[in-house]
Design an enzyme around this catalytic site. Structure first.
Site, PDB file in Angstrom:
ATOM      1  N   CYS A 273      45.714  27.401  50.225  1.00  0.00           N
ATOM      2  CA  CYS A 273      45.931  28.547  49.327  1.00  0.00           C
ATOM      3  C   CYS A 273      47.248  29.187  49.767  1.00  0.00           C
ATOM      4  O   CYS A 273      48.276  28.509  49.679  1.00  0.00           O
ATOM      5  CB  CYS A 273      44.737  29.505  49.293  1.00  0.00           C
ATOM      6  SG  CYS A 273      43.982  29.940  50.851  1.00  0.00           S
ATOM      7  N   SER A 274      47.251  30.428  50.237  1.00  0.00           N
ATOM      8  CA  SER A 274      48.530  31.040  50.612  1.00  0.00           C
ATOM      9  C   SER A 274      48.339  32.085  51.705  1.00  0.00           C
ATOM     10  O   SER A 274      48.971  33.140  51.677  1.00  0.00           O
ATOM     11  CB  SER A 274      49.186  31.672  49.386  1.00  0.00           C
ATOM     12  OG  SER A 274      49.425  30.703  48.384  1.00  0.00           O
TER      13      SER A 274
END
Lengths: 200, 239, 239, 200
Positions: free
Chosen positions: D105-106
């Site tokens: 994801c981030s």
């Protein structure tokens, strides 16, 4: 990653532009294009595979040759060609049900089945059929393979072209090859459907 | 290369949709694209492995969302540009022209009896990828093998879902063009091809696998190493 | 689940583009979306693992092509619909309204001192995923472990590129919420978390790896099994 | 697979519609939204991480505490919060250069670096930085790590939030923490760039 998803109109224009350049270079002619399309629209299709299956059901010696070397056996019926240079027939039995796919692209045995249907080439079939074949058969093809029968998926990752020899249905004793061939559906040779029902 | 085209086992992309009936070609442009594979192959644009790699290089969102034969357009363009056979600016110019005037004619041209003869000859014969080789087969039917889990960057047929998996060699097919060289413009270098059968449990894990199932996948000789019966049993790989 | 969001090692999607300068939020709508994570979390829409899984369920082409904060919109909608907190027809109706009249006002509403207090409290404190547990750690720093190569269908943090790979446990962090349950609505069930270091050669293959490099990846206890020094040496896994 | 890729205008309308419903439900208020945005636009950002780094360069005992438990040590400077509840600092040495990413994801350590830049969240960085970190640094960040130095990429797959403690540059003896902090770039704490050059 900036590439655009084109509309049908945009694709059509792009293709016509490309076609025009290839025509000018002598790579294509409309005559040759039309002939090639005619072949796969009207000459090469699953009726050819059905003929092979019907003969295998009727002639044990032919079936032995077909299972040994499908491409050679098909040539006996005048069936051969592009994307079927090295075919291999996988036979359904009481213990094993076979299905074909090409998860990396869309390989398919053209000489016996014609060009593949779009669902065979779509990402969804290629993604799911190795992971959940029974679920795909049930959800999308309304087709159930008994739990006692192994589902064996053939992923056409090399130039070998697999296709399925379905089981001969009961109630067809003494039928001619022509009549048998009418029972053999395209889907039954992919492994996602049954042969046609025999009225009892 | 690792990419979205390598679809086996991808989750979350929705159900398989099967229309009741559909024509062989769904649009006129599909009829023009389909013959490009054979005719551009004849004209030296690509071999079949390169043709596939050109498709793998398509932007992944476009790959997933575009109609199948548009993939072929991309690979023809890719090699046409790479080999200097297509002027892309001219292609763009003509695209704009046909977009504005969809009914504008194709260039006037002569029939080419040799091209027609090629079509009549190649369709029923094809072009096998089988090649003679005096290489010895390193494996035989019945061997238990593990697929190399490494991740090549160019074209390969070593799909991600079989990398690292253990299976049994069930068929040996002889020697064929090696896609990992041919698809990357590095020559045919034929290798033995085998079919390896993997149980669903080995591929997806016992918790996540459909029961009583297997996948047969064709590998070239360099893709696999002997795993040995001990290794296979330890991991429950082969029924 | 296997999906395109699991990006490590994906080839062919182009270079990393780094703008010289950019604002924290590039558009007014991004400013409205960013607080939704914390505020919808407070309102019971999702836990952080579920929030991530909602993003993983986005159509892959949309995932790749849409701006980052739009992913958050999708997961808020996903759980809003699933939990009956959002009437999707009404959302569509209002979307059409604001599309036709972008300057139309938001509903009149009162300030909420408790919500503001929540913001002032949660930003500097957060919400740890660390959980007490009397579970014994099955592994210790220095252990050589192999990652389970199986392919779960729901949310997991077991990325595809480390599945089947052998590495060394280099850190042990204690017990945390287990995403493979929490992300699938099945509760927190804390598990030990370790950092495992893999050499580039082990992850990508000696032929395809950049020299002198490694990746550290955090795994939960059920993701790994002891591989043992023998297994590691045999596969050249650990430098 | 039929989902559409939206324009900025379409997204803005969708968001405003969603916002309006969440406001009516009492989930959000514009006041709380504005406050949250203000915090991450003006209060929480890489200047906080830079302050921590400068202190670690100046105070060996603080550095020891930081490397032992980054979240606890940062609290000494009043730095803590969302997405940094369990931080871990990875120290660059003459032998190891560290880089952070979140490939699934981030994830990013907000309390010390603020919200991540878009390239950090883009598919391209997440795809390439574990596979070809030296190439990414060179092609996109104009930054080279010597071959003799190991490049170690930290993929933030758990709730541990990694960030990089860069090496103190030569020529900074006797500098104040404030002056040192000015050398510490966001990119140097991600691992994709150097600290600022010291004029010699």
């Amino acid at each position: 990653m900036s590439a655009k998803i084109r509309t049908q109109e945009e694709i059509a224009a792009r293709v016509k532009a490309l076609e025009s350049m290839l025509i000018e270079q002598g790579v294509m002619t409309t005559q040759a294009i039309d002939r090639m399309v005619e072949i796969y629209e009207h000459e090469v299709g699953p009726q050819l595979g059905a003929k092979v299956v019907a003969k295998a059901w009727s002639d044990p010696e032919f079936k032995a040759r077909l299972v040994e070397d499908a491409s050679e056996a098909c040539k006996e019926l005048g069936i051969s060609g592009l994307q079927g240079e090295d075919m291999f027939v996988v036979e359904n039995t009481d213990d094993v049900h076979n299905i074909i796919v090409c998860t990396l692209c869309s390989c398919y045995p053209w000489p016996v089945l014609g060009l593949p249907p779009n669902w065979y080439k779509d990402p969804q079939y290629r993604a799911a059929i190795t992971r959940e074949p029974r679920k795909v058969l049930s959800d999308s093809f309304d087709f159930t393979v008994p739990e006692s029968v192994e589902v064996r998926v053939w992923d056409s990752s090399s130039e070998m072209r697999y296709w399925v020899l379905p089981q001969r249905p009961a109630g067809t004793d003494g039928w001619s090859e022509e009549r048998l061939a009418e029972l053999v559906t395209r889907d039954s040779m992919i492994g996602v459907g049954p042969v046609a029902q025999v009225a009892s | 290369m690792n990419g979205v085209f390598d679809l086996a086992g991808t989750d979350g992309i929705g159900p398989v949709i099967v229309p009741e009936h559909e024509p062989v070609f769904r649009a006129a442009w599909e009829k023009a694209v389909f013959p490009m594979f054979a005719m551009c192959f004849r004209a030296g644009f690509f071999g079949v492995d390169e043709f596939r790699h050109g498709i793998e290089l398509i932007d992944p969102a476009v790959y997933l969302k575009s109609p199948y034969y548009e993939h072929w357009v991309h690979t023809v363009e890719h090699f046409g540009e790479k080999l200097g056979k297509l002027d892309m600016a001219e292609l763009d110019r003509r695209t704009a022209h046909y977009l504005a005037k969809p009914e504008a004619p194709l260039p006037q041209h002569q029939d080419d009896p040799e091209l027609l003869a090629f079509v009549e000859a190649v369709v029923p014969v094809g072009a096998t990828a089988k090649r003679e080789s005096d290489k010895a087969a390193r494996f035989k039917v019945g061997d238990i093998v593990r697929v190399d889990r490494s991740a090549p960057k160019g074209h390969t047929r070593r799909a991600r879902y079989i990398r690292g998996a253990v299976g049994e060699v069930v068929l040996a097919h002889g020697t064929f063009i090696y896609p990992d060289t041919a698809g990357n413009g590095l020559g045919e270098h034929p290798e033995h091809v085998y079919t390896v059968r993997f149980t669903n449990e080995e591929l997806w894990g016992a918790e996540h696998a459909e029961p009583n199932g297997s996948v047969c996948f064709d590998v070239w000789d360099p893709y696999i190493e002997l795993a040995g019966p001990a290794a296979a049993n330890a991991e429950g790989a082969v029924a």
